[in-house]
Design an enzyme around this catalytic site. Structure first.
Site, PDB file in Angstrom:
ATOM      1  CG  HIS A 404      -1.945  -1.035   1.268  1.00 52.34           C
ATOM      2  ND1 HIS A 404      -3.225  -0.865   0.792  1.00 52.34           N
ATOM      3  CD2 HIS A 404      -1.889  -2.301   1.723  1.00 52.34           C
ATOM      4  CE1 HIS A 404      -3.912  -1.975   0.974  1.00 52.34           C
ATOM      5  NE2 HIS A 404      -3.131  -2.861   1.531  1.00 52.34           N
ATOM      6  CE  LYS A 599      -6.396  13.762   0.394  1.00 51.72           C
ATOM      7  NZ  LYS A 599      -6.219  12.890  -0.788  1.00 51.72           N
ATOM      8  NE  ARG A 600      -3.381  10.110  10.196  1.00 49.48           N
ATOM      9  CZ  ARG A 600      -2.875   9.176  11.023  1.00 49.48           C
ATOM     10  NH1 ARG A 600      -3.485   7.989  11.098  1.00 49.48           N
ATOM     11  NH2 ARG A 600      -1.817   9.396  11.768  1.00 49.48           N
ATOM     12  CE  LYS A 605      -2.000  10.568   3.146  1.00 52.12           C
ATOM     13  NZ  LYS A 605      -2.816   9.782   2.193  1.00 52.12           N
ATOM     14  CB  THR A 710      -9.906   4.976  -0.784  1.00 54.60           C
ATOM     15  OG1 THR A 710      -9.326   5.339   0.460  1.00 54.60           O
ATOM     16  CG2 THR A 710      -9.282   3.698  -1.299  1.00 54.60           C
ATOM     17  CE  LYS A 714     -13.841   6.003   1.160  1.00 52.25           C
ATOM     18  NZ  LYS A 714     -12.938   6.042   2.348  1.00 52.25           N
TER      19      LYS A 714
HETATM   20  C1  26W Z   1       4.067   0.787  10.072  1.00 56.73           C
HETATM   21  C2  26W Z   1       3.366   2.077   9.964  1.00 56.73           C
HETATM   22  C3  26W Z   1       2.432   2.077   8.777  1.00 56.73           C
HETATM   23  C4  26W Z   1       1.059   2.000   9.017  1.00 56.73           C
HETATM   24  C5  26W Z   1       0.203   2.040   7.931  1.00 56.73           C
HETATM   25  C6  26W Z   1       2.946   2.147   7.507  1.00 56.73           C
HETATM   26  C7  26W Z   1       2.073   2.167   6.410  1.00 56.73           C
HETATM   27  C8  26W Z   1       0.727   2.109   6.656  1.00 56.73           C
HETATM   28  C9  26W Z   1      -0.245   2.087   5.525  1.00 56.73           C
HETATM   29  C10 26W Z   1       0.260   1.323   4.404  1.00 56.73           C
HETATM   30  C11 26W Z   1      -0.523   3.434   5.107  1.00 56.73           C
HETATM   31  C12 26W Z   1      -1.782   3.506   4.281  1.00 56.73           C
HETATM   32  O1  26W Z   1      -2.835   3.612   4.811  1.00 56.73           O
HETATM   33  N1  26W Z   1      -1.585   3.509   2.969  1.00 56.73           N
HETATM   34  C13 26W Z   1      -2.682   3.906   2.128  1.00 56.73           C
HETATM   35  O2  26W Z   1      -3.390   2.751   1.716  1.00 56.73           O
HETATM   36  C14 26W Z   1      -4.535   3.098   0.947  1.00 56.73           C
HETATM   37  C15 26W Z   1      -5.305   1.822   0.648  1.00 56.73           C
HETATM   38  O3  26W Z   1      -4.649   1.061  -0.299  1.00 56.73           O
HETATM   39  C16 26W Z   1      -4.151   3.846  -0.324  1.00 56.73           C
HETATM   40  O4  26W Z   1      -5.303   4.231  -1.000  1.00 56.73           O
HETATM   41  C17 26W Z   1      -3.299   5.065   0.016  1.00 56.73           C
HETATM   42  O5  26W Z   1      -2.811   5.655  -1.165  1.00 56.73           O
HETATM   43  C18 26W Z   1      -2.134   4.664   0.905  1.00 56.73           C
HETATM   44  O6  26W Z   1      -1.408   5.792   1.361  1.00 56.73           O
END
Ligand code: 26W
Length: 865
Positions: A404, A599-600, A605, A710, A714
């Site tokens: 992701h 978004k975060r 971003k 995502t 929406k």
């Molecule tokens: C270990 C810390 C950590 C926690 C969460 C590292 C990475 C993440 C996720 C991968 C971050 C995340 O939410 N990524 C997002 O995933 C979405 C679903 O596929 C995508 O639409 C977003 O572009 C992506 O940033």
């Protein structure tokens, strides 16, 4: 099961005889039901549920009965009471449907898929449950008769915020689609006691503060505790060799106890399950230690167990690297695998293991569950006694990995020494896998350099004496299939992130462009627009056949339809304005363009690029004559998003947005033309309120950094136009909607590498420089505090501005100008808005999940009859 004399199941209609007042199933029967989900026994649910459908009367009875006997309340006095009654009534419907589904699947013995995720961002469940079960009429009537509006009651529910952002919400949307598509599938995760922190924003200073999300205080009606479904989880200790076999002697053991969360499909009898694990000590309380006066020791086991499933790590792109995080990951992974193997053995015995890949497929939601690669092998070899070869083969046939993010800092690497201490046997298995992998590469003629680059266990580039286990490499080497989450992302994954591996086994790599559930994100959060679409298309078949929306294209320029479309959007803008009024006490100009970025908070971003453009827009307005200002397009700029608690720059961005808002919103010259609001504590239920009211949404990440996004989907579904970069799924949204309909700007992903390397033809802009000066000059107060933020983006020539804000600024302002120009022509804007919704069919998570089922999980729907 004993029925009253002379009665057969068929004869009993739920309405009359089965009203909940007279419990159909004696208590003993209820307890016997539990094993169904573990191991099935014949039950009555199917017939029972097949009887008379619920009515407003039956649900009223049920709600009052639940209130009376579960909450000791004769009538609901508050929306909270009504919520408790309704939720616990629906709970019974859900359990019936889930039991019936699993009894049916037990008999049909279909292939299952298991979605392993450290995060499930479910949000609220009541409205989703009522609408998926098609009970809105009954419940609206029942609650109205008690004096409550459904929306009012729904507000009493806390969000289940067991996730950070995109990854967690995607998992939730996938569960809804799996159930709606009748795909036998379960989610497996962690039942965090505290979810995503609540964000408080100090209005005057603009600082973000975090408070724990104590979401379980009033219980959780949407879960069923399965006391009898528990698995032992071990940690630490050592591995001994006994007659050539490795035997792990752990130092610590806890129970993983299951909590089932029914996941009802839309308009189908299927009700899937999300099983979340809670950590419990083997010994609740050490009386011996207590009697010896060692009180802490007496509680130690309890505390250590509690800590494992206590809290969600609030970072969504930088691993905390804390051991507890690894403990959490291993905890839910081994509990899930033990759970699935137990059910497999119950169904297929212990001498049929080659059948496992036919019956179970696992999807790893990013690297967080990657310990599954070693753990499934350990369980099959060490516990079930299979050969190493068979154990590794079955593992690589069953497990699939989704990436992701390509952000290097987000890729988890665990120190070997941490694994050696916590999971010695799993580390041993990873070492053997890595050895075999490197040996195989050698045999394939790979150079030492290449083999070194693809080593799963490798030195830490910042401190070479420390060896790290690269979780992404472990996932890629062991997985059956690997996928990215949008077309451009999956290309970057193949061509850059895992290129060496791609060259070794290209057939493993796929793309699965994300999607979102159109139930929650259009049908339920925007009933007004849904009604208009259903009216125009003649049925609401589109809700689970979203590609039908393409038919709206024919009406994009139809004046009558445009008017109705504008009215609906106006209604939703009024609701969003109401939210701003409620939160800030401000009345906003409804003729403004509602511009939303939610978004975060993250540098990639680029929320700061957005607020910089607002600062310039403000200065332009200030410099205008009152006459000129009349030509300006009024805007309400709305932000929302949490900054990870340890992410300093992100927190400075939050503060700058708030400080800019405080200044602009009170400036008499401009406040009717430009407003800025940072809506605190952005979460799923707030998104459901904000997205339908937006006219423009911004997705302005540096090209090549946002894997998919995502929220962009929406917004598109709800007819909100997009101002964005050529990145993630925004590219596919533009392709589906029509590239000219989208306001695109900025450098393209393939240009970035060169730009960063040569720093040649970097664009600068005097407006940009002026903004930097304004901020540094204290125009928004506290210049000192914002200096690191300005320094992080100012002057690429000294290596800053990694995310190319300055370079993209001029083109961004060009696109912003286009937005204003188009907005002045409301019929053109509305035409585009209709084209967005019409082009959103592809972005239903039903399409995404169907592709996973066909191309990765190789499984078929199995609808309970
Ligand atoms: C270990 C810390 C950590 C926690 C969460 C590292 C990475 C993440 C996720 C991968 C971050 C995340 O939410 N990524 C997002 O995933 C979405 C679903 O596929 C995508 O639409 C977003 O572009 C992506 O940033």
């Amino acid at each position: 099961m004993q029925l009253p004399a002379g009665k057969t199941l068929g004869g009993l209609n739920r309405g009359a005889n089965l009203n909940r007042a007279a419990p159909l199933r004696p208590a003993s029967m209820r307890s016997r039901a539990a094993p169904v989900l573990a191991m099935a026994k014949p039950s009555i649910n199917a017939a029972a549920t097949a009887a008379a459908p619920p009515t407003a009367a039956s649900e009223t009875d049920l709600i009052l009965k639940k209130l009376r006997y579960d909450f000791g309340k004769l009538t609901p006095e508050t929306p909270r009471d009504a919520y408790n009654g309704a939720a616990f009534a629906l709970r019974e419907r859900l359990i019936d449907q889930m039991e019936a589904t699993h009894e049916y699947w037990r008999k049909a013995d279909p292939k299952f898929t298991y979605y392993l995720s450290a995060e499930f961002l479910m949000g609220r469940s009541m409205m989703n449950t009522v609408l998926n079960l098609g009970l809105q009429g009954e419940y609206a009537k029942a609650l109205n008769e008690m004096g409550f509006k459904m929306e009012q009651v729904a507000e009493a529910e806390r969000d289940a915020a067991l996730g950070n952002g995109g990854l967690g919400r995607l998992a939730a949307c996938f569960l809804d689609s799996m159930a709606t598509l009748d795909l036998p599938g379960w989610g497996y995760g962690i039942r965090y006691k505290y979810g995503m922190f609540k964000q408080l924003v100090d209005r005057s200073t603009g600082y973000q503060n975090e408070v724990p999300d104590i979401w379980l205080t009033d219980g959780n009606p949407w879960e069923v505790k399965r006391n009898d479904v528990r698995h032992k989880v071990c940690f630490g200790g050592k591995v001994e060799k006994k007659d050539g076999k490795s035997v792990w002697i752990p130092a610590e053991e806890v129970w993983a106890v299951a909590y089932d969360n029914p996941v009802p499909g839309f308009r189908t009898p299927t009700c899937a399950n999300l099983r979340l694990w809670d950590a419990q000590p083997l010994e609740e309380f050490d009386l011996g230690a207590f009697n010896a006066g060692e009180y802490d020791k007496a509680m130690l086991a309890r505390e250590r167990a509690d800590a494992i499933s206590a809290v969600l790590y609030p970072n969504d792109a930088t691993p905390e690297g804390k051991e507890l995080r690894l403990k959490q990951q291993y905890f839910f992974v081994t509990a899930a695998l033990q759970d699935v193997l137990a059910r497999f053995k119950a169904m297929h015995g212990t001498s049929n293991w080659d059948l496992l890949p036919e019956k179970a497929s696992f999807q790893l939601n990013d690297t967080h569950p990657t310990m599954a690669m070693a753990e499934l092998t350990r369980l099959l070899v060490d516990v079930e006694g299979l050969s190493w070869e068979q154990g590794v083969k079955l593992t690589s046939q069953c497990l699939n990995y989704t990436n992701h993010t390509v952000m290097p800092e987000a890729l988890e690497k665990w120190p070997v020494k941490v694994l050696a201490k916590m999971l010695p046997r799993n580390l041993e298995i990873i070492e053997i896998i890595d050895e075999g992998w490197q040996k195989w590469l050698k045999e394939q003629g790979k150079s030492d350099e290449e083999i070194k680059r693809m080593a799963i266990i490798h030195p830490n580039q910042w401190n070479p004496d420390e060896m790290l286990v690269n979780m992404a490499y472990l996932a890629v080497v062991c997985a059956n299939r690997i996928n990215g989450v949008a077309a451009i992302h999956s290309e970057i994954v193949k061509d850059e992130l895992f290129n060496d591996f791609y060259k070794v086994f290209p057939s493993k790599f796929q793309n699965k462009t994300n999607g979102v559930t159109p139930r929650r994100w259009l049908n339920f959060c925007n009933p007004e627009l849904s009604a208009l679409i259903t009216e125009k298309l003649g049925s609401d078949n589109w809700v689970n056949n979203l590609e039908e929306l393409t038919k709206l294209r024919a009406f994009a320029t139809d004046k009558g339809f445009q008017e109705k479309w504008q009215q609906v959007k106006r209604q939703k803008k009024i609701q969003l304005a109401g939210l701003i009024k409620q939160m800030f006490g401000d009345d906003v100009n409804l003729d403004s363009l509602f511009d939303v970025q939610i978004k975060r908070i993250h540098e990639y971003k680029r929320q700061h690029l957005n607020v910089f453009s607002i600062i310039h827009r403000y200065k332009e307005l200030k410099a205008m004559s009152p006459e000129q200002r009349k030509q300006a397009v009024p805007r309400v700029c709305i932000f929302g998003g949490k900054a990870a608690s340890s992410y300093d720059i992100a927190k400075r961005i939050v503060r700058l947005i708030n400080q800019v808002g405080n200044k602009l919103n009170s400036d008499p010259d401009t406040k009717d033309l430009l407003r800025v609001y940072f809506i605190p504590d952005y979460n799923v239920s707030l998104a459901e309120k904000m997205i339908p009211g937006a006219e423009l949404s911004q997705h302005i990440s540096t090209a090549g950094t946002e894997a998919s996004g995502t929220s962009n989907m929406k917004f598109q579904m709800n007819g909100s136009l997009i101002l964005g970069t050529w990145d993630g799924a925004t590219i596919e949204i533009a392709e589906e909607t029509g590239v000219d309909e989208v306001f695109i700007f900025g450098v393209r992903a393939h240009q970035i590498h060169e730009l960063r390397k040569t720093r040649k033809d970097l664009k600068t802009d005097p407006r940009w420089d002026a903004i930097m000066e304004d901020i540094k000059g204290g125009m928004f107060g506290d210049a000192e505090y914002f200096k690191p933020l300005v320094d992080s983006v100012h002057d690429m020539n000294i290596g800053n501005d990694w995310f190319l804000l300055a370079n993209d600024f001029a083109d961004y302002m060009r696109a912003q100008g286009e937005v204003d120009a188009v907005y002045k022509d409301q019929s053109e804007w509305t035409r585009r808005s209709i084209m967005y919704t019409a082009g959103s069919g592809k972005f239903s998570s039903d399409r995404t999940v169907r592709e996973y089922a066909e191309d990765v999980w190789n499984m078929k729907p199995c609808r309970p009859q």
